[in-house]
Scaffold this active site. Structure first.
Site: not given
Ligand code: UGA
Length: 435
Positions: A266
């Site tokens: 995403c």
């Molecule tokens: C993301 C959004 O958080 C959701 O709200 C949204 O609905 C979804 O995309 C979507 O559009 O369907 P998701 O892809 O499941 O959700 O993953 P995240 O938890 O957002 O993490 C994304 C990436 O960011 C991961 O690689 C994670 O490791 C990284 N991340 C996240 C960080 O490096 N630091 C952080 O503080 C948080």
């Protein structure tokens, strides 16, 4: 009330299972027959905490899963939850949503109930009105607001928390005419009495989703940039910086974990799509360009850190700990680990990777270009450098005994899992200045 859900990925399947577990009559549609079979047997086709159990409860109630669109003919609500991946130029690929609209159109042509069709997939502004609506009207020979209603309803659930977020969303956004939106609002108000609901028009609902994901990506790139600066300041620690600034209520403490960059199906795709869209509108997306660039650079920085430690990588074994884009999933789509491995292979490194859940999915992309270790110890054997990428719990338990068989005890920890471990190793962590 009968509810149709078209596209059984993370969003569609979680939604279908949760609604059915709450005794709604649900029909879930997907064209992938293998997927249908697995779900019918009570299993999600991917690893997602609590989902299998929710599917099983749903199947005991009134959940039907099928590849036949004709099951949609008596549905009151039809949610479209198909994927909208990216094309190689960053643009959104609408093939699946167009196909879904066509198939739904053909079905509602034959019905005389007046269903509400809801676009839940992430779509670039104006897609609902300019792409989905004309297809629906063409194939149904019917009219919006008269014979059916069309709404936009973006989804905010996170993978690994899909069931929890579907049960307790923080917000519901509905885009479309007030009359139609009201019907969906009533449905959601009953399902989630405490969740705020914002109703607006199609376009605003569509851009809200991109604004949301872009802001999350911006927070991550921001903290990753600060992490790089911290690495140049002796004894500084990005975690303390994040904790402190997160206490300012104007900033907030979430999504400030510095790491190897954001991945997944995403954030990378949505940032690129909105950049592409704004360029089509003649708007310079300088901030989002920087967010995207910092994300790319973060991975390249990790390559440089490894090179600084071990010199030329030719034929040296590098262990990659973590292939999934985040912990508790087997999803490797747009995972930083896969991209990093590809860069390392280009430098002729021998890569051995470990992941508790995602090795098979990684194998489908990388094949036998790398080795897949069954245990952390095996992954570290004869290694010249270990790189921690996914914050799986088991990696934070790594101790000196796991490092015994490394050729050189060098660890690059992109998630700072081992900061306090007193390891007998040359240890480099993202966001920590030299101690
Ligand atoms: C993301 C959004 O958080 C959701 O709200 C949204 O609905 C979804 O995309 C979507 O559009 O369907 P998701 O892809 O499941 O959700 O993953 P995240 O938890 O957002 O993490 C994304 C990436 O960011 C991961 O690689 C994670 O490791 C990284 N991340 C996240 C960080 O490096 N630091 C952080 O503080 C948080």
């Amino acid at each position: 009330m009968r509810i149709g859900i078209v596209g059984l990925g993370f969003v569609g399947l979680s939604f279908a299972a949760v609604l059915a577990s709450k005794r709604y009559q649900v029909v879930g549609i997907d064209l992938d027959k293998d997927k249908i079979l697995k779900i019918k047997n009570g299993y999600a086709p991917f690893h997602e905490p609590d989902l299998d159990q929710t599917i099983k409860t749903g199947l005991k109630n009134d959940l039907v899963v099928t590849d036949s669109f004709s099951e949609l003919d008596d549905c009151d609500f039809i949610f479209i939850t198909v994927g909208t991946p990216q094309q190689s130029n960053g643009k959104i690929d609408l093939t699946m949503i167009k196909r879904a609209a066509e198939d739904i159109g053909k079905i509602i042509k034959k019905t005389d109930n007046k269903p509400t069709i809801i676009v839940k997939s992430t779509v670039i502004p104006e897609t609902t009105e300019r792409t989905v609506l004309p297809i629906l009207e063409k194939y149904s020979s019917k009219k919006n607001h008269i014979d059916f209603d069309l709404l936009t309803n973006p989804e905010f659930l996170r993978e690994t928390k899909a069931v929890e977020d579907t049960l307790n969303p923080h917000l519901i956004v509905i885009g479309g005419s007030a009359v139609a939106a009201n019907k969906l609002k009533k449905f959601y108000a009953k399902l989630h009495p405490k969740t705020p609901i914002i109703t607006t028009n199609y376009q605003t609902a569509e851009i809200i989703k991109y604004a949301n994901n872009s802001f999350l990506a911006t927070k991550i790139s921001f903290i990753n940039q600060i992490a790089s600066i911290c690495e140049a300041i002796p004894s500084s620690n990005v975690e303390t910086v994040a904790k402190a600034i997160g206490m300012d209520p104007r900033i907030g403490n979430l999504f400030l974990n510095a790491g190897p960059g954001y991945g997944g199906s995403c954030l990378p795709k949505d940032v690129k799509a909105i950049i592409q869209f704004s360029s089509e509108c003649g708007i310079r997306s300088s901030l989002l360009d920087a967010v995207d660039q910092i994300n790319d650079d973060q991975m390249k920085r990790i390559v440089s850190i490894i090179e600084n430690k071990i010199g030329n990588m030719n034929r040296k074994t590098i262990s990659i700990l973590g292939l999934a884009f985040k912990a508790d999933t087997d999803d490797v789509r747009d995972s930083v680990s896969i991209k990093l491995i590809e860069l390392l292979l280009r430098k002729n490194a021998s890569v051995v990777a470990h992941d508790p859940k995602a090795s098979n999915n990684a194998k489908a992309i990388l094949g036998n270009k790398i080795k897949y270790a069954k245990s952390i110890k095996d992954a570290l054997k004869n290694s010249s450098c270990a790189v921690i990428l996914t914050p799986w719990k088991q990696y934070s338990k790594i101790s000196n005994s796991d490092l015994k068989d490394m050729r050189k005890r060098i660890i690059v920890d992109s998630r700072r899992l081992l900061v306090d471990h007193k390891l007998n190793a040359d240890y480099y962590a993202i966001g920590l200045g030299k101690r």
